[in-house]
Design an enzyme around this catalytic site. Structure first.
Site, PDB file in Angstrom:
ATOM      1  N   LYS A  16     -19.596  20.324  14.096  1.00 14.46           N
ATOM      2  CA  LYS A  16     -18.808  21.544  14.761  1.00 14.46           C
ATOM      3  C   LYS A  16     -20.408  22.925  14.455  1.00 14.46           C
ATOM      4  O   LYS A  16     -20.507  23.724  15.677  1.00 14.46           O
ATOM      5  CB  LYS A  16     -17.635  22.494  13.767  1.00 14.46           C
ATOM      6  N   ASN A  17     -20.591  22.733  13.376  1.00 15.21           N
ATOM      7  CA  ASN A  17     -21.788  23.909  13.004  1.00 15.21           C
ATOM      8  C   ASN A  17     -22.739  24.189  13.560  1.00 15.21           C
ATOM      9  O   ASN A  17     -23.715  25.168  13.710  1.00 15.21           O
ATOM     10  CB  ASN A  17     -21.910  25.020  11.699  1.00 15.21           C
ATOM     11  N   ARG A  32     -15.168  33.925  14.785  1.00 15.70           N
ATOM     12  CA  ARG A  32     -16.840  34.769  15.019  1.00 15.70           C
ATOM     13  C   ARG A  32     -18.116  34.908  14.965  1.00 15.70           C
ATOM     14  O   ARG A  32     -19.075  34.841  15.091  1.00 15.70           O
ATOM     15  CB  ARG A  32     -16.524  36.050  13.344  1.00 15.70           C
ATOM     16  N   CYS A  77     -11.890  38.870   8.617  1.00 14.00           N
ATOM     17  CA  CYS A  77     -11.734  37.013   8.570  1.00 14.00           C
ATOM     18  C   CYS A  77     -10.548  36.877   7.201  1.00 14.00           C
ATOM     19  O   CYS A  77     -11.342  36.958   5.727  1.00 14.00           O
ATOM     20  CB  CYS A  77     -12.810  36.242   9.013  1.00 14.00           C
ATOM     21  N   ARG A  96     -17.054  38.387   6.376  1.00 12.97           N
ATOM     22  CA  ARG A  96     -18.104  38.205   7.098  1.00 12.97           C
ATOM     23  C   ARG A  96     -18.906  39.363   7.866  1.00 12.97           C
ATOM     24  O   ARG A  96     -18.409  39.457   9.182  1.00 12.97           O
ATOM     25  CB  ARG A  96     -17.473  37.533   8.315  1.00 12.97           C
ATOM     26  N   PRO A  97     -19.266  40.240   7.171  1.00 12.79           N
ATOM     27  CA  PRO A  97     -20.337  41.060   8.102  1.00 12.79           C
ATOM     28  C   PRO A  97     -21.707  40.288   8.707  1.00 12.79           C
ATOM     29  O   PRO A  97     -22.081  39.055   8.414  1.00 12.79           O
ATOM     30  CB  PRO A  97     -21.124  42.118   6.663  1.00 12.79           C
ATOM     31  N   ASP A 111     -24.203  41.906   9.398  1.00 11.62           N
ATOM     32  CA  ASP A 111     -25.672  43.648   9.366  1.00 11.62           C
ATOM     33  C   ASP A 111     -26.898  42.683   9.338  1.00 11.62           C
ATOM     34  O   ASP A 111     -27.824  42.742   9.698  1.00 11.62           O
ATOM     35  CB  ASP A 111     -25.240  44.320   8.025  1.00 11.62           C
ATOM     36  N   GLN A 112     -26.637  41.395   9.041  1.00 10.17           N
ATOM     37  CA  GLN A 112     -28.343  40.444   8.941  1.00 10.17           C
ATOM     38  C   GLN A 112     -28.225  40.799  10.497  1.00 10.17           C
ATOM     39  O   GLN A 112     -29.933  40.701  10.785  1.00 10.17           O
ATOM     40  CB  GLN A 112     -28.095  38.891   7.774  1.00 10.17           C
ATOM     41  N   ASP A 147     -17.533  25.261   2.775  1.00  6.78           N
ATOM     42  CA  ASP A 147     -16.631  24.403   3.405  1.00  6.78           C
ATOM     43  C   ASP A 147     -16.471  23.010   2.808  1.00  6.78           C
ATOM     44  O   ASP A 147     -15.100  22.554   3.394  1.00  6.78           O
ATOM     45  CB  ASP A 147     -17.901  24.102   4.973  1.00  6.78           C
ATOM     46  N   ARG A 175      -9.612  23.601  14.811  1.00  2.00           N
ATOM     47  CA  ARG A 175     -10.447  24.288  15.254  1.00  2.00           C
ATOM     48  C   ARG A 175     -12.331  23.264  14.748  1.00  2.00           C
ATOM     49  O   ARG A 175     -13.380  23.715  15.003  1.00  2.00           O
ATOM     50  CB  ARG A 175     -10.823  25.448  14.291  1.00  2.00           C
TER      51      ARG A 175
END
Ligand code: EPU
Length: 422
Positions: free
Chosen positions: A22-23, A94, A118, A123-124, A126-127, A308, A400
């Site tokens: 998935k990722n 996200r 979430c 889970r920002p 900004d980066q 995970d 998911r």
């Protein structure tokens, strides 16, 4: 809403095969935005998250087709009419933020809903934004949307310094940099294997990427990228989840399609706990363990123990001997499975970022509620080993990120079925 009904105690025997990751699939689907024409992702897992990103692309005018015959995903972004990822889609996943870099690089502008919070943490992003600004983007937040614009003439290659190693942040910047004529360097990049898989794709498309898998990635971009055809790497988290299933109930269970390097930390932990397994090519065969030994684990960015896999390992610890601990260092709120495991008879206490798991002899089946993807997986594992019947509700979280998990487990002997609940 779907639920799983599991009758615990059935041994797992035979071979179960790992699906595509998935990722790794998500950033590769986003890479299709970098070039007109049809890109093909082979072995794409049929998962809700991958479909959601497909819907984001469709919303922009792409054609997206999953070929059931061979499992390939066909993506054509030749005729995009919109560069917007709407809230209704982004809020369900996200990782939709991954379209920001490619859209900005190809079209010079993008409008992507802010992902928001979430279940597992804040889970920002900004980066991601800081990185794109380093390539010249102007970014503002308005009405819950990220409005990003490139300067006249487009984004410029440059140096990006990440303050924290972020997986999708690194991928977003690689995607953007790949389309820019010139050299960009990402410092403090994340090192997860999914990043290397994306690098292969970008190279096939015509960019030059060096250092993926290390903390410094150099991208020599190409403003004329071509579509890709790529087989996605195997899902190391699904493989790990199945290995834990084998450690709980295998008599023995073979997990086929593993990339051994990606399982190093997990196998090390399983070995310390007393697991017996054999390696043969891309297969790992593992047998049920009697009361695993206690261990202490800290989650960490790759090559450390994956966050995970934390919940799934906790299930194994829950039926072990003595006191094990897990310290979660990546996400601030990733222990929601603890209360549910306790409902099944586990004995777990959380103090800040550390969970203390006192092993018990037996878990006993009950009704539990899945709260996020990996929490769901740990509850399914607990159901396999618990006495009696376990109902795992809200398995849409599981869908998911796990392709037909109940069918795969049933095929090797688990007594598990999907039911519809009001
Ligand atoms: N972070 C920031 N600012 C940013 C981005 C991240 O402070 O702009 C922080 C996060 O708050 C977190 C840490 O950095 O504390 C790491 O977050 P990262 O950005 O690496 O996470 P992600 O890219 O959003 C990916 C996986 C997750 C996995 C994490 C960590 C995908 C699509 N998702 O998320 O997978 O937990 O990396 O390995 O690749 C899952 O599959 O169940 C899952 C949650």
């Amino acid at each position: 809403m779907d639920a799983f009904v599991i009758n615990g105690g059935s041994p797992l025997r035979g071979t179960v095969e790992v699906s595509g990751a998935k990722n790794a699939s998500l950033p590769i689907v986003a890479a299709a935005l970098l070039a007109p024409g049809e890109s093909v992702l082979l072995g794409a897992p049929k998962l809700a998250d991958v479909s959601t990103l497909g819907l984001v692309l469709k919303h922009m005018g792409a054609t997206v087709r999953h070929d059931d015959a061979d499992g390939s995903l066909h993506l054509d972004t030749s005729n995009l009419h919109s560069q917007e990822a709407p809230y209704e889609l982004v809020r369900t996943m996200r990782a939709s933020i991954l379209v920001l870099g490619p859209l900005l690089a190809r079209y010079g502008h993008a409008r992507v809903s802010l992902p928001g919070g979430c279940a597992i943490g804040a889970r920002p992003v900004d980066q991601h934004l800081k990185g794109l600004e380093a390539l010249g983007a102007t970014i503002s937040i308005s009405h819950g949307y990220i409005e990003a614009k490139a300067p006249t003439g487009g984004l410029k290659p440059g140096h990006v310094h990440f303050d924290v190693a972020t997986v999708t942040g690194t991928e977003n910047l690689m995607l953007a940099a790949a389309l820019l004529g010139g050299t960009s360097v990402l410092h403090g990049a994340a090192k997860e294997p999914e990043i290397e898989d994306l690098a292969y794709v970008l190279m096939q498309m015509g960019a030059d990427v060096e250092g993926a898998g290390t903390e410094t990635i150099t991208v020599r971009g190409n403003p004329h990228l071509k579509p890709f055809r790529h087989r996605v790497l195997a899902d190391r988290i699904e493989a790990g989840t199945l290995l834990v299933a084998g450690a709980l109930m295998g008599e023995p269970l073979t997990v086929k399609g593993c990339i051994l390097d990606h399982q190093e930390r997990l196998l090390h932990c399983l070995e310390e706990m007393g697991a017996k397994f054999t390696l043969d090519g891309d297969s790992i065969t593992i047998s049920r363990m009697e009361r695993p030994r206690p261990i202490d684990v800290r989650t960490a960015p790759y090559p450390g123990f994956p966050t995970d896999m934390q919940a799934q390992l906790m299930t194994l610890m829950a039926v072990g001997q003595g006191v094990s601990t897990i310290t979660e260092t990546i996400w601030e709120n990733r222990y929601m499975h603890v209360a549910e495991l306790d409902r099944l008879g586990a004995h777990i206490r959380v103090d800040g970022r550390t969970a203390r798991i006192t092993g018990v002899e037996k878990l006993s089946g009950s009704t539990v509620m899945a709260t996020d993807l990996r929490a769901s997986a740990c509850l399914v594992l607990a159901g396999l080993v618990a006495e009696g019947e376990t109902h795992v509700r809200r398995v849409y979280h599981l869908d998911r990120g796990y392709e037909a998990l109940e069918r795969k487990l049933a095929a090797v002997g688990a007594d598990i079925k999907r039911v519809r609940e009001p």
